[in-house]
Design an enzyme around this catalytic site. Structure first.
Site, short mmCIF file in Angstrom:
data_model
loop_
_atom_site.label_atom_id
_atom_site.label_comp_id
_atom_site.label_asym_id
_atom_site.label_seq_id
_atom_site.Cartn_x
_atom_site.Cartn_y
_atom_site.Cartn_z
CB CYS A 132 -0.93 0.00 1.21
SG CYS A 132 -1.93 1.48 1.33
CB CYS A 135 -0.68 2.61 4.02
SG CYS A 135 -2.12 1.87 3.27
CG ASP A 136 3.17 1.40 4.46
OD1 ASP A 136 2.72 1.89 5.52
OD2 ASP A 136 2.97 0.22 4.12
#
Ligand code: NAP
Length: 306
Positions: A132, A135-136
């Protein structure tokens, strides 16, 4: 006993909830392991009708959720571990308790596929391997990263990561991207993105601190290997449908997608059990098609119940 339970809170589940709640079916949504589904891991959705400027995936999901709540949908954080769909009352086992329902819509979506190469499991989720970018990605400001895959997800992840990373290498096993023409062109023209064609990952390599430092790639044309230095490794090689709890009572295809009966997009062979979205759609897998199936499933559930 519940009247209608909807499993999953992605595009398919939330659209089913909007329609079902508006039809007074008093639905209960069990949100699943990833509330909001795959869309919340998407930075920008450019092709959902009604949003000419694009819309953030998280925001789109939140809007659907509010709309479902407005009509009275109830939400619970729970995941189904197993199910018995053999009788008229369907029984769902959720974290130690049983939930019974008269009708069920399964919209459990799909989870990222892993590569199953050495090093991946050890570094997945916090040590440099992720599925992701939204997200990261921000953890990799000024660093070199790689994205594995050649589809729309890989293209989208690679483009998103250019906001942070100093360099993004897209590693693909063939010499042509599967991604749509517009996405493929953006990737190929981006000055920060390098393409490693015809390359498969043999191993993900950790540094002394246990975090990713690179990958060993093999060129499938001549078998030669090389190391690609990268501190972030993003997997975008597709998804696996989340259908294991229903294997006993419902038919699945070879890849695990739930099968519908001939002539219906959402009915399964068990009366009162309907499917919607990526758990049952190996072909389109778009936010809008998942939403469409959610709508169809809710209408069929209403016909079954009323
Ligand atoms: P996908 O289209 O199935 O692509 C998966 C990619 O991963 C393919 O390029 C495939 O290679 C590669 N791959 C699969 N297994 C691999 C393995 N073991 N090792 C190395 N490479 C592997 O999946 P996706 O990109 O997640 O997209 C899924 C669906 O969502 C598609 O319908 C897509 O259009 C849609 N989507 C749309 C958007 C958008 O419209 N903005 C964004 C994201 C996703 P091969 O090409 O060689 O098979």
């Amino acid at each position: 006993m519940e009247n209608l339970v909807i499993l999953g809170s992605g595009c398919a589940g939330l659209t089913a909830a909007i329609y079902a709640a508006r039809a007074n079916l008093n639905p209960l949504v069990l949100e699943g392991a990833q509330p909001g589904g795959q869309l919340i891991t998407t930075s920008e959705v450019e092709n959902f009708p009604g949003f000419p400027e694009g819309v953030d995936g998280f925001e789109l999901t939140q809007r659907m959720r509010s709309q479902a709540e407005k009509f009275g949908t109830r939400f619970e954080f729970a995941s189904v571990e197993s199910a018995d769909l053999s009788a008229e009352r369907k029984v769902l086992l959720c974290e130690g308790r049983d939930i019974e329902c008269a009708a069920l819509i399964i919209a459990t979506g799909a989870s990222p596929r892993l590569m199953n190469v050495p090093g991946e499991k050890e570094m997945y989720g916090g040590k440099g391997v992720s599925a992701c970018a939204t997200c990261d990605g921000a953890f990799y400001r000024g660093k070199e990263v790689a994205v594995i895959g050649g589809g729309d997800s890989a293209a989208e992840e690679a483009l998103f990561l250019t906001r942070f990373a100093s360099k993004v290498t897209l590693v693909h096993r063939r010499g042509e991207l599967r991604a749509s023409t517009i996405m493929a062109r953006r990737v190929q023209e981006h000055p920060k993105i390098d393409l490693a064609w015809h390359s498969v990952v043999e191993e993900m390599l950790a540094g002394d601190d246990g975090k990713a430092r690179g990958m060993r790639l093999r060129d499938v044309r001549d078998g030669s290997t090389r190391e690609l230095p990268c501190q972030g490794i993003f997997l975008a090689i597709g998804h696996v449908p989340n259908t294991a709890p229903f294997a006993k009572d419902l038919e699945r295809d070879g890849e695990g997608y739930l099968k519908q009966i001939p002539g219906s997009n959402v009915k399964t062979k068990v009366p009162g059990v309907f499917v919607a979205g990526d758990c049952a759609d190996p072909h389109y897998r778009q936010a809008i098609t998942a939403a469409g199936m959610g709508c169809q499933a809710a209408i069929e559930a209403e016909r079954y119940l009323v």
